[in-house]
Design an enzyme around this catalytic site. Structure first.
Site, PDB file in Angstrom:
ATOM      1  N   PRO A   1      18.897  -4.090   1.777  1.00 28.31           N
ATOM      2  CA  PRO A   1      20.766  -4.538   2.076  1.00 28.31           C
ATOM      3  C   PRO A   1      21.734  -5.743   1.215  1.00 28.31           C
ATOM      4  O   PRO A   1      21.131  -6.768   2.548  1.00 28.31           O
ATOM      5  CB  PRO A   1      20.151  -4.797   4.125  1.00 28.31           C
ATOM      6  CG  PRO A   1      19.113  -5.230   3.878  1.00 28.31           C
ATOM      7  CD  PRO A   1      18.157  -4.619   2.558  1.00 28.31           C
ATOM      8  N   CYS A   2      21.500  -5.979   0.272  1.00 28.65           N
ATOM      9  CA  CYS A   2      22.014  -6.391  -0.685  1.00 28.65           C
ATOM     10  C   CYS A   2      23.359  -7.096   0.330  1.00 28.65           C
ATOM     11  O   CYS A   2      23.924  -8.861  -0.357  1.00 28.65           O
ATOM     12  CB  CYS A   2      22.011  -6.798  -1.489  1.00 28.65           C
ATOM     13  SG  CYS A   2      22.969  -5.649  -2.182  1.00 28.65           S
ATOM     14  N   HIS A   3      23.587  -6.195   0.931  1.00 27.97           N
ATOM     15  CA  HIS A   3      25.391  -6.285   1.671  1.00 27.97           C
ATOM     16  C   HIS A   3      24.801  -7.693   2.461  1.00 27.97           C
ATOM     17  O   HIS A   3      25.810  -7.603   3.202  1.00 27.97           O
ATOM     18  CB  HIS A   3      25.922  -5.381   1.865  1.00 27.97           C
ATOM     19  CG  HIS A   3      25.160  -4.088   3.259  1.00 27.97           C
ATOM     20  ND1 HIS A   3      24.048  -3.374   2.305  1.00 27.97           N
ATOM     21  CD2 HIS A   3      24.867  -4.453   4.106  1.00 27.97           C
ATOM     22  CE1 HIS A   3      23.549  -3.051   3.408  1.00 27.97           C
ATOM     23  NE2 HIS A   3      24.025  -3.575   4.809  1.00 27.97           N
TER      24      HIS A   3
END
Lengths: 182, 254
Positions: B160-162
């Site tokens: 989850p780089c968001h």
């Protein structure tokens, strides 16, 4: 053949992932042909061909560069393939394994029996040889390996392999001629 | 006669079925297979090999199968997700946590692997700044490098780089555009407007005056604090000067 093999092992040693597809493309048909003559079952022959190449890749992953460079590729590949053929025979299905190469609904079993020159007839005769003879004959004449490579693949001395091939061919000839007498 | 038998034997060759080549390439992991699966805001192309998931791309980014294959040359064959992998993936998408899903990061460098593994620890519905990852992986100066490692995340959404934002708390950029980042955070129950409003007021941490602990504002402990006990800080030194200590769960970095 020899130089092509050296070029391939060199490329595999340098960049296994880049060169491995060439190994698959250059070996898959001969592996499949040989295995099919030994196990006489299309799906199993395809499985064994795949499994041989996948195991070869995994083994090569673990080898040092110079071990790959000096590898005698075909003898080595067939060591893996013959082992898989042997394992399959050990866990043999009770089902008949002989599947004709060409499905021809117009030809009944009688026509099949009369066609002495068909692939199925030769498979029948090959099946009557001893295991080592059949393997040696198939590797020598269907696949086109050298006696040395067959010796590497089967773990039998070269002299024994030569005798296997000659006796095997002799037996095939006798079987063929005996059928003509009937 | 032996001569002719030899010739006959030479003719007993047969081409390997066409499936053999692809099966070998997939079996060795040289090719990935891919499928389209449901994602949190839209369907996604997901590619995998025997080692794990290698690629994830929202369908709106990719035109069709041919386009996906040309962008991801290793992904050469549509396949059926193995059932064990499919159930782990379902669970990851339900919970927003990578959990037991195997990922194949073997083609990446050690630094990027460390960044992505750390990023995967951020719980759904929470955000952390780039500097937090840099500190957590023992490289507090590498904030920009963390940003570029996340920008090249091959498995976004699942990793989850968001959930990683700018140091000032603003939402920042995303490989597939800032709007998708906002949509993903919204789908996890966060409000991008509140996040940006705090960033504009330079609020980086919040604390509770009953526990004297400070956190990132989206830390699950921060969110439990009742409004009348909520205290805002612009920096960790401000918080520490006020007698607060850092939360041991979200571990706010300077």
């Amino acid at each position: 053949m020899e130089t092509a093999q050296l070029a391939l092992t060199g490329a595999l040693a340098e960049d296994l992932d880049a060169a491995f597809p060439d190994l698959v493309r250059s070996r898959q048909d001969r592996l499949y042909s040989g295995v099919l003559r030994i196990v006489r079952h299309h799906a199993d022959a395809a499985d064994i061909t795949q499994e041989t190449l996948i195991r070869a890749y995994r083994a090569l992953r673990g080898y040092e560069t110079n071990r790959i460079q000096t590898l005698r590729l075909d003898g080595w590949l067939w060591t893996i393939a013959l082992n898989l053929c042997r394992n399959r025979a050990r866990n043999a299905h009770p089902l008949p394994s002989n599947v004709p190469d060409t499905q021809d609904p117009g030809r009944g079993p009688e026509a099949e029996a009369i066609d002495r020159t068909g692939t199925a007839a030769w498979d029948e005769r090959l099946a009557k040889l001893t295991g080592p003879q059949r393997n040696a004959v198939v590797l020598r004449h269907v696949v086109g390996l050298s006696y040395r490579e067959i010796s590497e693949a089967s773990g039998r001395p070269t002299g024994t392999v030569k005798a296997d091939v000659h006796r095997g061919l002799d037996r095939l000839k006798k079987l063929f001629e005996a059928e003509a007498m009937r | 006669m032996n001569e002719t038998i030899e010739t006959v034997l030479q003719g007993l060759t047969k081409k390997a079925p066409t499936s053999v080549y692809g099966n070998v390439m997939v079996g060795t992991g040289l090719w990935d297979e891919y499928a389209i699966v449901d994602g949190p805001i839209e369907s996604m192309y997901v590619a995998w090999n025997p080692r794990g998931i290698t690629t994830c791309v929202p369908v709106s980014i990719v035109g069709d199968d041919a386009d996906f294959e040309s962008r991801h040359p290793r992904s050469s064959r549509r396949g059926q997700l193995p059932s064990a992998l499919a159930s782990k993936l379902d669970r990851a998408l339900d919970t927003g946590r990578l959990g037991a899903v195997p990922v194949d990061l073997s083609s990446l460098g050690d630094f990027q692997k460390a960044v992505l593994r750390k990023c995967a620890e951020i719980p759904p519905g929470e955000i952390r700044p780039y500097g937090w990852i840099a500190t957590e992986i023992g490289n507090p100066g590498a904030v920009r490098a963390v940003g570029s490692a996340l920008g090249r995340n091959p498995i976004p959404i699942l990793i989850p780089c968001h959930r990683v934002v700018r140091t000032d708390g603003s939402i920042g950029n995303y490989a597939y555009g800032p709007q998708m980042k906002r949509d993903l955070l919204t789908s996890e129950g966060l409000d991008p407007i509140t996040i940006e409003e705090k960033a504009r007021r330079h609020v980086r941490f919040t604390g509770s005056d009953t526990t004297l602990i400070y956190c990132y504002p989206t830390c699950r402990h921060a969110r439990r604090t009742m409004e009348q006990h909520n205290v805002e800080f612009r920096s960790s030194s401000e918080a520490e000067a006020a007698g607060y200590r850092a939360c041991k769960v979200c571990r706010p970095a300077a």
